[in-house]
Design a protein around this motif. Structure first.
Motif, PDB file in Angstrom:
ATOM      1  N   ARG A 279     -11.483  -4.190  -5.678  1.00 20.47           N
ATOM      2  CA  ARG A 279     -11.961  -5.579  -5.693  1.00 20.47           C
ATOM      3  C   ARG A 279     -13.400  -5.670  -5.174  1.00 20.47           C
ATOM      4  N   VAL A 280     -14.173  -6.593  -5.789  1.00 21.70           N
ATOM      5  CA  VAL A 280     -15.551  -6.854  -5.381  1.00 21.70           C
ATOM      6  C   VAL A 280     -15.734  -8.371  -5.257  1.00 21.70           C
ATOM      7  N   ALA A 281     -16.462  -8.813  -4.214  1.00 19.46           N
ATOM      8  CA  ALA A 281     -16.738 -10.242  -4.039  1.00 19.46           C
ATOM      9  C   ALA A 281     -18.072 -10.406  -3.325  1.00 19.46           C
ATOM     10  N   THR A 282     -18.609 -11.638  -3.380  1.00 17.04           N
ATOM     11  CA  THR A 282     -19.876 -11.914  -2.705  1.00 17.04           C
ATOM     12  C   THR A 282     -19.660 -12.400  -1.276  1.00 17.04           C
ATOM     13  N   THR A 283     -18.389 -12.565  -0.869  1.00 21.97           N
ATOM     14  CA  THR A 283     -18.065 -12.971   0.498  1.00 21.97           C
ATOM     15  C   THR A 283     -17.039 -11.996   1.069  1.00 21.97           C
ATOM     16  N   PRO A 284     -16.978 -11.863   2.396  1.00 19.77           N
ATOM     17  CA  PRO A 284     -16.040 -10.913   3.006  1.00 19.77           C
ATOM     18  C   PRO A 284     -14.585 -11.256   2.696  1.00 19.77           C
ATOM     19  N   PHE A 285     -13.723 -10.224   2.659  1.00 16.65           N
ATOM     20  CA  PHE A 285     -12.280 -10.405   2.517  1.00 16.65           C
ATOM     21  C   PHE A 285     -11.601  -9.247   3.222  1.00 16.65           C
ATOM     22  N   ASP A 286     -10.295  -9.381   3.484  1.00 17.42           N
ATOM     23  CA  ASP A 286      -9.559  -8.358   4.234  1.00 17.42           C
ATOM     24  C   ASP A 286      -9.623  -7.019   3.508  1.00 17.42           C
ATOM     25  N   GLY A 287      -9.933  -5.967   4.256  1.00 19.36           N
ATOM     26  CA  GLY A 287      -9.984  -4.619   3.698  1.00 19.36           C
ATOM     27  C   GLY A 287     -11.315  -4.262   3.074  1.00 19.36           C
ATOM     28  N   ALA A 288     -12.257  -5.214   3.021  1.00 20.15           N
ATOM     29  CA  ALA A 288     -13.531  -4.962   2.346  1.00 20.15           C
ATOM     30  C   ALA A 288     -14.562  -4.393   3.307  1.00 20.15           C
ATOM     31  N   VAL A 289     -15.501  -3.657   2.732  1.00 21.74           N
ATOM     32  CA  VAL A 289     -16.649  -3.160   3.483  1.00 21.74           C
ATOM     33  C   VAL A 289     -17.901  -3.779   2.875  1.00 21.74           C
ATOM     34  N   GLU A 290     -18.913  -3.954   3.690  1.00 22.81           N
ATOM     35  CA  GLU A 290     -20.168  -4.519   3.222  1.00 22.81           C
ATOM     36  C   GLU A 290     -20.964  -3.440   2.483  1.00 22.81           C
ATOM     37  N   ILE A 291     -21.503  -3.805   1.311  1.00 24.06           N
ATOM     38  CA  ILE A 291     -22.228  -2.846   0.472  1.00 24.06           C
ATOM     39  C   ILE A 291     -23.575  -3.446   0.084  1.00 24.06           C
ATOM     40  N   GLY A 292     -24.629  -2.733   0.386  1.00 21.58           N
ATOM     41  CA  GLY A 292     -25.957  -3.145  -0.052  1.00 21.58           C
ATOM     42  C   GLY A 292     -26.452  -2.198  -1.138  1.00 21.58           C
ATOM     43  N   PRO A 293     -27.307  -2.669  -2.045  1.00 23.67           N
ATOM     44  CA  PRO A 293     -27.803  -1.796  -3.119  1.00 23.67           C
ATOM     45  C   PRO A 293     -28.824  -0.805  -2.582  1.00 23.67           C
ATOM     46  N   VAL A 294     -28.573   0.481  -2.830  1.00 22.34           N
ATOM     47  CA  VAL A 294     -29.507   1.528  -2.410  1.00 22.34           C
ATOM     48  C   VAL A 294     -29.636   2.565  -3.519  1.00 22.34           C
ATOM     49  N   PHE A 295     -30.800   3.202  -3.569  1.00 22.44           N
ATOM     50  CA  PHE A 295     -30.986   4.331  -4.468  1.00 22.44           C
ATOM     51  C   PHE A 295     -30.281   5.556  -3.893  1.00 22.44           C
ATOM     52  N   GLY A 296     -30.169   6.602  -4.702  1.00 22.75           N
ATOM     53  CA  GLY A 296     -29.462   7.800  -4.265  1.00 22.75           C
ATOM     54  C   GLY A 296     -30.037   8.445  -3.028  1.00 22.75           C
ATOM     55  N   ASP A 297     -31.357   8.225  -2.804  1.00 20.88           N
ATOM     56  CA  ASP A 297     -31.991   8.818  -1.628  1.00 20.88           C
ATOM     57  C   ASP A 297     -31.929   7.896  -0.415  1.00 20.88           C
ATOM     58  N   GLY A 298     -31.195   6.762  -0.549  1.00 16.00           N
ATOM     59  CA  GLY A 298     -31.011   5.868   0.576  1.00 16.00           C
ATOM     60  C   GLY A 298     -32.002   4.729   0.658  1.00 16.00           C
ATOM     61  N   ARG A 299     -33.024   4.721  -0.208  1.00 15.96           N
ATOM     62  CA  ARG A 299     -34.000   3.630  -0.163  1.00 15.96           C
ATOM     63  C   ARG A 299     -33.390   2.337  -0.705  1.00 15.96           C
ATOM     64  N   PRO A 300     -33.823   1.181  -0.196  1.00 15.13           N
ATOM     65  CA  PRO A 300     -33.262  -0.103  -0.642  1.00 15.13           C
ATOM     66  C   PRO A 300     -33.521  -0.339  -2.130  1.00 15.13           C
ATOM     67  N   ALA A 301     -32.535  -0.899  -2.811  1.00 16.20           N
ATOM     68  CA  ALA A 301     -32.636  -1.214  -4.232  1.00 16.20           C
ATOM     69  C   ALA A 301     -32.226  -2.672  -4.433  1.00 16.20           C
ATOM     70  N   VAL A 302     -31.966  -3.054  -5.683  1.00 12.35           N
ATOM     71  CA  VAL A 302     -31.478  -4.410  -5.988  1.00 12.35           C
ATOM     72  C   VAL A 302     -30.332  -4.290  -6.984  1.00 12.35           C
ATOM     73  N   TRP A 303     -29.528  -5.350  -7.071  1.00 14.50           N
ATOM     74  CA  TRP A 303     -28.455  -5.397  -8.066  1.00 14.50           C
ATOM     75  C   TRP A 303     -29.014  -5.852  -9.411  1.00 14.50           C
ATOM     76  N   ARG A 304     -28.281  -5.574 -10.474  1.00 18.60           N
ATOM     77  CA  ARG A 304     -28.633  -6.077 -11.807  1.00 18.60           C
ATOM     78  C   ARG A 304     -28.099  -7.487 -12.036  1.00 18.60           C
ATOM     79  N   TRP A 305     -27.060  -7.856 -11.291  1.00 18.57           N
ATOM     80  CA  TRP A 305     -26.439  -9.163 -11.447  1.00 18.57           C
ATOM     81  C   TRP A 305     -26.768 -10.047 -10.247  1.00 18.57           C
ATOM     82  N   SER A 306     -26.865 -11.345 -10.503  1.00 20.99           N
ATOM     83  CA  SER A 306     -27.059 -12.322  -9.434  1.00 20.99           C
ATOM     84  C   SER A 306     -25.716 -12.629  -8.759  1.00 20.99           C
ATOM     85  N   ARG A 307     -25.779 -13.301  -7.615  1.00 18.87           N
ATOM     86  CA  ARG A 307     -24.538 -13.729  -6.942  1.00 18.87           C
ATOM     87  C   ARG A 307     -23.660 -14.587  -7.859  1.00 18.87           C
TER      88      ARG A 307
END
Length: 387
Positions: free
Chosen positions: A194-222
């Protein structure tokens, strides 16, 4: 404006071209021509203009006239071979503007290669594609036929094919500086997916990053993520820095539904995709006999038709055996389109001793007319023959 699928006009195309808008109620959307290649061969008609300069002098006013009847949003496709492609490219740059060149396509019409004569076994011709105005042209150089189902290895319970694509934008031009509104956290559960834009039970926070760990962006909006949660999945992946949790899009094949997946057409078109000279000869033979030595396959023209809207007005002023009109009827019958085609051919005599002449088709126009009449009789759509 409603009308028959096919209209055939006999006459010199230079004389007929200015009258075409009157026949169809305005400019045309698409031009396809297969002009004489100036090879010195004689088949059903003569194909020898005594050198490049004479050939170019014949073609220039016809291309100028074609440009005049072409809608601002339209495009022109011209078949040609190695003998005149360089001269034609320069001529079309002159008439249409080199900025309006859309493609030079290689078409594999003879997969076995020509075995007669010396040198290489030529297996291709070309299509030069120009817009009337590239900024306004509606040509869509994508097709559902270009989509390979093998690229979608996963199958949903309902049988639909899909693949996983990273929701992260992999293009490094897009980052938190250039696209700040697409840099935000989402929440996902790698066990349930499951994926959501708000927290839910069992979820972890995920930010977009490149493979080398640098910050990235999503392709989709909220909002889009909220609208299509079932098309996203949270998974554990192995990255350069070890295991991490990431979000992926279920990218569906959807090839056979309206508005479904399309893919850019490549600039090499294979005979297995669009047909060959051999299949084209058989198509014509099935309708009116073996009366033209080198017709184009309807599959080639149908691919061209697929780049334009399904109500396009089409013009072929070197109509030859009538392939374009045949292809328009086939495509309309297949997809319910309302395309119309104007075919123009002159009354140049067929060569005595040729199959066409022996069949009583004494002019090239007779060949076109016979085919389009047979098309109307077998596929419908009507045929208009203004005098």
């Amino acid at each position: 404006m409603a009308g028959p699928w096919n209209t055939f006009v006999e006459g010199d195309n230079l004389d007929v071209l200015p009258t075409v808008p009157d026949l169809v109620g305005g400019p045309v959307d698409l031009v396809y021509i297969d002009p004489p290649y100036n090879t010195g061969n004689e088949f059903a008609y003569q194909d020898d203009f005594r050198g490049h300069a004479h050939w170019v002098a014949m073609m220039r006013p016809r291309l100028v006239a074609a440009r005049e009847v072409l809608r601002d949003t339209g495009a022109i496709f011209v078949s040609i071979d190695d003998h005149e492609v360089a001269h034609l490219r320069l001529l079309m740059d002159e008439v249409f503007g080199e900025q309006n060149l859309l493609a030079q396509v290689v078409v594999n019409l003879n997969p076995k290669g020509r075995q007669l004569g010396g040198g290489f076994a030529t297996s291709h011709e070309y299509l030069l594609v120009y817009a009337r105005d590239a900024r306004r042209c509606v040509l869509d150089a994508t097709s559902p036929d270009a989509v390979d189902a093998a690229d979608f290895p996963l199958t949903a319970p309902d049988g639909r094919r899909f693949r996983h694509l990273p929701l992260r934008n992999t293009n490094k031009k897009f980052n938190p500086v250039t696209a700040p509104t697409l840099h935000f956290s989402v929440w996902g559960d790698p066990d349930s997916g499951r994926v959501a834009t708000t927290p839910f039970d069992g979820a972890v926070e995920i930010g977009p990053v490149f493979g080398d760990g640098r910050p990235a962006v999503w392709r989709w909006s909220r909002p889009l993520i909220d609208q299509r949660p079932d098309d996203l999945v949270c998974r554990r992946v192995q990255g350069r820095l070890g295991e991490r949790v990431d979000v992926f899009q279920r990218d569906w094949l959807l090839r056979d539904v309206p508005g479904g997946r399309r893919k850019k057409l490549r600039t090499i078109w294979l005979a297995e995709e669009v047909g060959s000279t051999d299949t084209a000869v058989q198509e014509l033979k099935d309708l009116v006999g073996h009366v033209f030595e080198s017709p184009k396959p309807t599959g080639l023209v149908r691919r061209i038709l697929g780049t334009m809207p399904d109500d396009a007005v089409v013009l072929d002023f070197f109509a030859g055996s009538g392939t374009t009109g045949h292809a328009v009827a086939l495509q309309n019958a297949a997809d319910g389109g309302t395309r119309r085609c104007v075919s123009v051919n002159c009354a140049e005599p067929t060569r005595p001793g040729s199959n066409a002449h022996a069949a009583g088709l004494l002019t090239v126009a007779d060949i076109t007319r016979a085919r389009l009449r047979a098309v109307a009789a077998t596929l419908g759509g009507g045929l208009e023959e203004p005098t």
